[in-house]
Design a protein around this motif. Structure first.
Motif, short mmCIF file in Angstrom:
data_model
loop_
_atom_site.label_atom_id
_atom_site.label_comp_id
_atom_site.label_asym_id
_atom_site.label_seq_id
_atom_site.Cartn_x
_atom_site.Cartn_y
_atom_site.Cartn_z
N GLY A 82 0.81 -1.22 0.00
CA GLY A 82 0.00 0.00 0.00
C GLY A 82 0.83 1.25 0.00
O GLY A 82 0.29 2.36 0.09
N ALA A 101 1.46 4.16 4.14
CA ALA A 101 0.57 3.20 4.80
C ALA A 101 1.35 2.24 5.68
O ALA A 101 0.89 1.85 6.77
CB ALA A 101 -0.24 2.43 3.75
N ASP A 160 0.17 10.73 4.96
CA ASP A 160 -0.92 10.73 3.99
C ASP A 160 -0.80 9.49 3.11
O ASP A 160 0.11 9.39 2.29
CB ASP A 160 -0.85 12.00 3.14
CG ASP A 160 -2.07 12.15 2.23
OD1 ASP A 160 -2.78 11.15 2.02
OD2 ASP A 160 -2.30 13.26 1.73
N GLU A 161 -1.72 8.55 3.27
CA GLU A 161 -1.62 7.28 2.56
C GLU A 161 -1.99 7.38 1.09
O GLU A 161 -1.82 6.42 0.34
CB GLU A 161 -2.48 6.23 3.26
CG GLU A 161 -2.00 5.93 4.67
CD GLU A 161 -2.73 4.78 5.33
OE1 GLU A 161 -3.46 4.05 4.62
OE2 GLU A 161 -2.58 4.61 6.56
N GLN A 162 -2.49 8.53 0.65
CA GLN A 162 -2.72 8.72 -0.78
C GLN A 162 -1.41 8.86 -1.54
O GLN A 162 -1.36 8.68 -2.75
CB GLN A 162 -3.60 9.94 -1.02
CG GLN A 162 -5.00 9.79 -0.48
CD GLN A 162 -5.89 10.96 -0.84
OE1 GLN A 162 -5.70 11.60 -1.85
NE2 GLN A 162 -6.85 11.24 0.01
N VAL A 163 -0.34 9.22 -0.84
CA VAL A 163 0.98 9.29 -1.45
C VAL A 163 1.60 7.90 -1.33
O VAL A 163 2.19 7.56 -0.33
CB VAL A 163 1.87 10.35 -0.75
CG1 VAL A 163 3.21 10.50 -1.47
CG2 VAL A 163 1.14 11.69 -0.69
N ARG A 164 1.44 7.09 -2.37
CA ARG A 164 1.87 5.70 -2.28
C ARG A 164 3.38 5.56 -2.42
O ARG A 164 4.02 4.92 -1.60
CB ARG A 164 1.18 4.86 -3.37
CG ARG A 164 -0.30 4.59 -3.09
CD ARG A 164 -0.89 3.76 -4.20
NE ARG A 164 -0.22 2.48 -4.35
CZ ARG A 164 -0.56 1.37 -3.72
NH1 ARG A 164 -1.56 1.38 -2.88
NH2 ARG A 164 0.11 0.24 -3.95
N GLU A 175 5.60 12.21 1.18
CA GLU A 175 4.73 11.92 2.33
C GLU A 175 5.32 12.44 3.63
O GLU A 175 4.57 12.84 4.55
CB GLU A 175 4.47 10.41 2.41
CG GLU A 175 5.59 9.55 2.99
CD GLU A 175 6.82 9.47 2.11
OE1 GLU A 175 7.91 9.19 2.64
OE2 GLU A 175 6.69 9.70 0.89
N GLU A 224 -6.72 15.76 -17.19
CA GLU A 224 -7.10 15.75 -15.79
C GLU A 224 -7.94 16.97 -15.42
O GLU A 224 -8.59 16.99 -14.38
CB GLU A 224 -5.85 15.70 -14.92
CG GLU A 224 -5.11 14.37 -14.99
CD GLU A 224 -3.80 14.38 -14.24
OE1 GLU A 224 -3.39 15.47 -13.79
OE2 GLU A 224 -3.19 13.31 -14.09
#
Length: 636
Positions: A68, A72, A174-178, A183, A336
């Motif tokens: 993840g 994460a 921030d788990e959106q930054v994989r 992060e 986008e």
């Protein structure tokens, strides 16, 4: 003394993690200490060696999770840990025996502040001389003349200790930054906003030992730099031209938020320069990445493209590969910012082609189906989640259906595309690029090509008595072709570059949502036809411009939905009715009467001319019937 949990995220690295665990469990510290290793879905699967160590070492915990990303993994490590103080380090690091104790002592002496230190790289056992020299110089600059704590805005997750409660309070990483990129910098900003001091100690060093080649390391540093710059809204290229910022970068001042981005850019440039590949190729890649503000995977893709092309085919094709990448990446970035809007009525096959044409050119699409009796709705529902569907119970008309979709658009632009039209590759990007350069453009249409290959030229003038008479009486032929095209537009114009126009068809239209919010959507009194004329007139009336951009092309099958409802005479009668409604609103009923008379005369002349010339057979009847209809009221 407070308890300490050391969190180590790991992915695919072997050997080094076990040595690091031994170094940490052997730290010279009197406080309770535990080590939590979080395996982030490594390809080799769970490590039995670490599991066996954890089984006999109560102070070691080994956690396996699906991949993840590093953010994460770090958050999972905190949730699995028990210490009041959390120390984050990376799985490739070397630490001295007093490393953990120093973190705890500094935290206690500074009221529980978050503590961080430098984490320089050691590139393998025998890195290239230029890289190693620069690494040593970088480390010297960091350590030289710096004593005691300095409060910083940005942190690095490779050498950071935090208060557990405050970490959870700000939401963690921030788990959106994989991918490992920004992060940790984002965490520092969250801490600053929460009023948590972050102190940097230059002599609190933990070294990366990362045996990778220079290009891999360079790509990684570029990813960090670009992600940080994007996060902070910084243009690192423009910033680096500033004397003050260059001085900051040279000093590597950790108190300045620009420094990490600039430092990483500088490291990357040195590493790329030291690599064996020709410098010209890599400098071009650097300039291209900076121009596109690339980070993470896009930059890695660019470097892979360049390096493979360079190695296999030489510099010329490498440059071509870079150009192709640039076009694709710019197109993706433009898309986008765009939501495609397609209104559908019994055109299932064409609808699928329309959606396919914008699938890679728009962030998402909204289809509004006006109670089709074919399988249009079912086909849309079978598509992936990039398309939203509004299925009306009845045919509410073209104008109202578009407004339903526009009310749901959250992007900067909306692309109105007929269900019988297909945007050419790169067409949406061309329209976005044009709008970016013309701040007052509210509407921009691309050019349209029929299935016969003939341009349909959707740029038009507002209906006017003078122009109608001039064209009908053949007086326009007295003008030079260029002047004739500029005055009349339509089929007379040569499409020589973008230009502002009175109105454009709503077939293939990019609209700025800021303008839509100010001006409003289509006039829903128009069921079909005339709504584009009225909308463009309203745009001009509120200070927004309407443009045609012939560079952006779309294929237009033309009139497929209308043909299912009306024959040619009925369709043309509706077009005239809706057109006269718009003209009446703009210029009054007297002008409408004059325009009808002028149109009737023009069609009468055209019908007689075609009858006398005998071409094409029967067409003269259409023109004379239309002239009679105009005399009788113009389809009203």
């Amino acid at each position: 003394m407070m308890s300490l949990s050391v969190v180590i995220p790991t992915f695919g690295r072997t050997g080094r993690v076990e040595r690091l665990v031994e170094e940490l469990l052997g730290q010279d510290v009197s406080a309770p200490i535990e080590v939590v290793v979080v395996e982030d879905g490594s390809p080799q699967g769970p490590r039995e060696g670490l599991r066996a160590m954890a089984a006999i070492r109560p102070s070691l915990r080994y956690v396996w999770k699906e991949n993840g990303g590093v953010a994460a993994a770090r958050n999972r490590g905190v949730r699995e840990s028990t210490g009041a103080r959390i120390l984050f380090i990376d799985d490739d690091m070397e630490v001295d025996p007093e490393f953990a104790r120093r973190h705890l002592d500094l935290a206690a002496a500074n009221g529980g502040a978050w503590i961080c230190g430098p984490s320089p790289y050691v590139l393998g056992d025998r890195p290239p001389r230029a890289i190693d020299a620069y690494r040593l110089d970088l480390e010297r600059r960091w350590l030289e003349g710096r004593e005691g704590a300095q409060e910083v805005e940005l942190v690095t997750g490779a050498n950071l200790s935090v208060d557990r409660a405050r970490f959870l309070e700000v939401g963690g990483f921030d788990e959106q930054v994989r991918a490992a990129s920004a992060e940790d910098y984002l965490l520092g900003i969250r801490a600053r906003l929460a009023g948590i001091p972050v102190l940097h100690f230059p002599d609190l060093v933990a070294r990366h030992h990362d045996p990778v080649d220079a290009i891999t390391f360079g790509r990684r540093q570029a990813r960090y730099a670009k992600a940080t710059a994007e996060l902070l809204g910084i243009d690192p290229v423009a910033a680096s031209r500033s004397r003050r910022v260059r001085a900051m970068a040279a000093a590597h001042d950790p108190r300045r938020p620009l420094t990490p981005a600039l430092r990483a850019l500088k490291i990357r440039a040195r590493l790329l320069a030291a690599h064996a590949l020709p410098l010209g190729t890599l400098e071009a890649a650097v300039r291209l990445a900076e121009r596109l503000a690339l980070s993470g995977a896009p930059f890695a893709r660019l470097m892979d493209t360049l390096i493979s092309a360079q190695a296999a085919r030489g510099w010329g094709e490498g440059r071509a590969a870079a150009a192709g990448f640039r076009r694709r990446e710019e197109g993706r970035r433009a898309g986008e910012r765009v939501t495609a809007v397609v209104v559908s009525y019994n055109t299932a096959d064409l609808l699928e082609a329309a959606l396919a044409s914008v699938a890679a050119q728009a962030a998402t699409a909204i289809v509004v189906d006006n109670a089709s009796t074919d399988d249009s709705v079912e086909r849309v529902r079978r598509r992936a989640g990039d398309v939203r569907l509004i299925a009306n119970a009845e045919n509410v008309g073209f104008a109202r259906a578009n407004n339903q979709a526009l009310a749901q658009v959250t992007t900067e632009f909306a692309l109105l595309l007929n269900s019988d039209a297909e945007a050419a590759p790169g067409a949406v990007e061309a329209l976005v690029r044009f709008m970016d350069g013309h701040a007052l453009a509210g509407v921009a249409s691309g050019g349209l090509d029929g299935t016969d290959g003939v341009s349909q030229k959707p740029a038009r003038r507002f209906p006017a008595v003078g122009r109608t008479l001039a064209e009908g009486l053949r007086l326009h032929k007295l003008l030079p072709s260029g002047a004739r095209g500029r005055w009349l537009l339509g089929t007379y114009w040569d499409e020589a570059g973008p230009r502002p126009v009175d109105w454009v068809w709503g077939t293939f239209l990019l609209v700025r949502m800021e303008a839509v919010r100010e001006v409003g959507g289509f006039d829903e009194r128009h069921f079909m036809y005339g709504e584009d004329i009225e909308w463009c007139a309203r745009m001009w009336g509120r200070g927004w411009q309407c443009w045609i951009v012939p560079e952006a092309r779309a294929l237009h099958h033309g009139g497929r939905s209308a043909a299912l409802t009306w024959d040619r005479a009925q369709r043309d009668g509706r077009i005239w009715k809706e057109t006269y409604r718009v003209v009446g609103d703009l210029r009054g009923t007297t002008y409408v009467a004059l325009l009808k008379a002028a149109t009737a005369l023009a069609y009468s002349v055209e019908g007689v001319v075609r009858l006398l010339k005998g071409r094409p057979s029967g067409e003269w009847r259409y023109y004379l019937r239309t002239a009679v209809a105009q005399w009788r009221g113009g389809g009203a």
